[in-house]
Design a protein around this motif. Structure first.
Motif, PDB file in Angstrom:
ATOM      1  N   THR A 223      32.476  52.549  44.666  1.00 58.52           N
ATOM      2  CA  THR A 223      32.005  51.681  43.577  1.00 58.52           C
ATOM      3  C   THR A 223      31.727  52.442  42.284  1.00 58.52           C
ATOM      4  O   THR A 223      31.712  51.843  41.211  1.00 58.52           O
ATOM      5  N   SER A 256      36.628  50.940  52.754  1.00 54.63           N
ATOM      6  CA  SER A 256      35.678  50.129  51.974  1.00 54.63           C
ATOM      7  C   SER A 256      35.772  50.474  50.492  1.00 54.63           C
ATOM      8  O   SER A 256      34.764  50.592  49.786  1.00 54.63           O
ATOM      9  N   SER A 258      36.432  50.257  46.506  1.00 50.41           N
ATOM     10  CA  SER A 258      36.231  49.297  45.434  1.00 50.41           C
ATOM     11  C   SER A 258      37.433  49.281  44.497  1.00 50.41           C
ATOM     12  O   SER A 258      37.717  48.283  43.844  1.00 50.41           O
ATOM     13  N   ALA A 259      38.133  50.423  44.431  1.00 52.26           N
ATOM     14  CA  ALA A 259      39.288  50.548  43.544  1.00 52.26           C
ATOM     15  C   ALA A 259      40.212  51.609  44.123  1.00 52.26           C
ATOM     16  O   ALA A 259      39.870  52.300  45.093  1.00 52.26           O
ATOM     17  N   ARG A 289      43.883  42.162  42.855  1.00 55.62           N
ATOM     18  CA  ARG A 289      42.968  41.147  42.298  1.00 55.62           C
ATOM     19  C   ARG A 289      42.568  40.130  43.365  1.00 55.62           C
ATOM     20  O   ARG A 289      41.411  39.697  43.434  1.00 55.62           O
ATOM     21  N   LEU A 290      43.537  39.730  44.192  1.00 54.54           N
ATOM     22  CA  LEU A 290      43.240  38.757  45.247  1.00 54.54           C
ATOM     23  C   LEU A 290      42.270  39.323  46.274  1.00 54.54           C
ATOM     24  O   LEU A 290      41.465  38.582  46.859  1.00 54.54           O
ATOM     25  N   LEU A 291      42.346  40.642  46.495  1.00 49.19           N
ATOM     26  CA  LEU A 291      41.494  41.281  47.508  1.00 49.19           C
ATOM     27  C   LEU A 291      40.182  41.811  46.933  1.00 49.19           C
ATOM     28  O   LEU A 291      39.316  42.260  47.682  1.00 49.19           O
ATOM     29  N   GLY A 292      40.062  41.789  45.621  1.00 49.52           N
ATOM     30  CA  GLY A 292      38.866  42.330  44.987  1.00 49.52           C
ATOM     31  C   GLY A 292      38.854  43.851  44.942  1.00 49.52           C
ATOM     32  O   GLY A 292      37.786  44.473  44.884  1.00 49.52           O
ATOM     33  N   ILE A 293      40.044  44.456  44.956  1.00 46.51           N
ATOM     34  CA  ILE A 293      40.170  45.912  44.857  1.00 46.51           C
ATOM     35  C   ILE A 293      40.999  46.221  43.612  1.00 46.51           C
ATOM     36  O   ILE A 293      42.190  45.873  43.550  1.00 46.51           O
ATOM     37  N   SER A 294      40.400  46.859  42.642  1.00 42.45           N
ATOM     38  CA  SER A 294      41.075  47.117  41.372  1.00 42.45           C
ATOM     39  C   SER A 294      42.074  48.259  41.493  1.00 42.45           C
ATOM     40  O   SER A 294      41.777  49.290  42.103  1.00 42.45           O
TER      41      SER A 294
END
Length: 313
Positions: A223, A256, A258-259, A289-294
């Motif tokens: 994160t 896990s 975040s990006a 974007r769909l998975l919430g991972i930039s």
């Protein structure tokens, strides 16, 4: 006699070191020495691993195995005085130079000589280190995979003890490098394209310089955008139809993350992104974007430099 021999060797080496490749006839024509002496000098250079014999168009040629790294004066000293450690001035011995100037100042041959430590009859540790270093000059990454018998064929100085010392030195170096990478990851934050380029240029240095095929990797980030792990996803020409988001994001979800950073190499040496490189970037950015991972950036690594696809878009 020493000065006479030095001068004769210099008359042979001075013109030859300026020629990347030459035949025996060409060497004899440019060297101010007898043909027999030129021939014997070339044979010594081949035996020591500095020259190699090749055949092109049914004609034999010699070429330097280590262009720009051969030191004529040092080689001449070895021919005149021998390269037994006891015959070498103390201040010029590998171990003493390491203590005085640091390990980084030594050649691969010098470092190997220190690990070999003790020579055998008719061959010093220095000579053994030089023979091994010359054999692996353009493929040093293969050295850790060699068995003792492989190195023994190159130099008789590779005993059980010296082989164990060489392998232990290599493994310790690997562990130190791994610890440095882990420390770098714990302190690095990927907050810009330039930071991504700097990180990837170090993390994927071997991929940039040695890989013969395209490889696609990802770097997972937490994160705070600190690197977690790197993962190789595919090997082969990068194509949007072959890089499936499932394969890319599975390790990211497991970490896990975040990006993430996308990374691949161009073995050609030119980092300029192709149309397929841009397509892969867009496809994976949308999936992220769909998975919430930039997907922060896509870095292309090559021999001379790294390049950010975000900055070229």
């Amino acid at each position: 006699m020493i000065d006479t021999r030095r001068e004769r060797l210099q008359r042979v080496l001075t013109p030859l070191v300026t020629m990347p490749q030459f035949s025996a006839a060409q060497a004899k024509s440019v060297c101010d020495s007898s043909p027999a002496y030129v021939t014997s000098t070339i044979k010594e250079l081949v035996r020591d691993g500095y020259l190699e014999r090749t055949v092109a168009d049914d004609e034999s040629f010699y070429r330097w195995r280590l262009p720009g790294q051969f030191e004529p004066e040092r080689w001449i000293e070895q021919q005149i005085h021998g390269d037994q450690i006891t015959e070498t001035p103390e201040q010029e011995r590998p171990r003493e130079r390491l203590l005085r100037d640091g390990a980084a100042s030594l050649s691969n041959a010098d470092l190997l000589a220190i690990l070999i430590r003790v020579g055998v009859r008719k061959q010093s540790a220095v000579a053994g280190g030089r023979l091994i270093a010359n054999r692996f000059a353009d493929r040093l990454q293969d050295l850790p995979r060699c068995f003792r018998e492989d190195l023994r064929e190159i130099s008789a100085t590779v005993t059980k003890v010296s082989y164990a010392q060489i392998m232990a030195g290599i493994e310790l170096g690997r562990r130190v490098a791994s610890a440095e990478r882990d420390h770098q990851r714990s302190t690095t934050k990927i907050t810009s394209s330039q930071a991504a380029i700097e990180f990837c240029s170090q993390e994927f240095a071997r991929l940039a310089s040695d890989a013969v095929q395209e490889e696609f990797h990802i770097v997972t980030l937490d994160t705070k955008h600190k690197p977690i792990h790197t993962h190789r996803i595919t090997v082969g020409t990068l194509d949007a139809s072959l890089v499936h988001p499932r394969e890319v994001f599975r390790p990211a979800i497991r970490d896990s993350a975040s990006a993430l950073l996308l990374v691949h190499n161009h073995p050609s040496g030119d980092p300029t992104p192709s149309r397929e490189d841009h397509q892969v970037t867009e496809q994976l950015t949308d999936a992220g974007r769909l998975l919430g991972i930039s997907v922060l950036d896509h870095i292309v690594v090559a021999r001379d430099r790294c390049l950010s696809i975000r900055e070229t878009a």
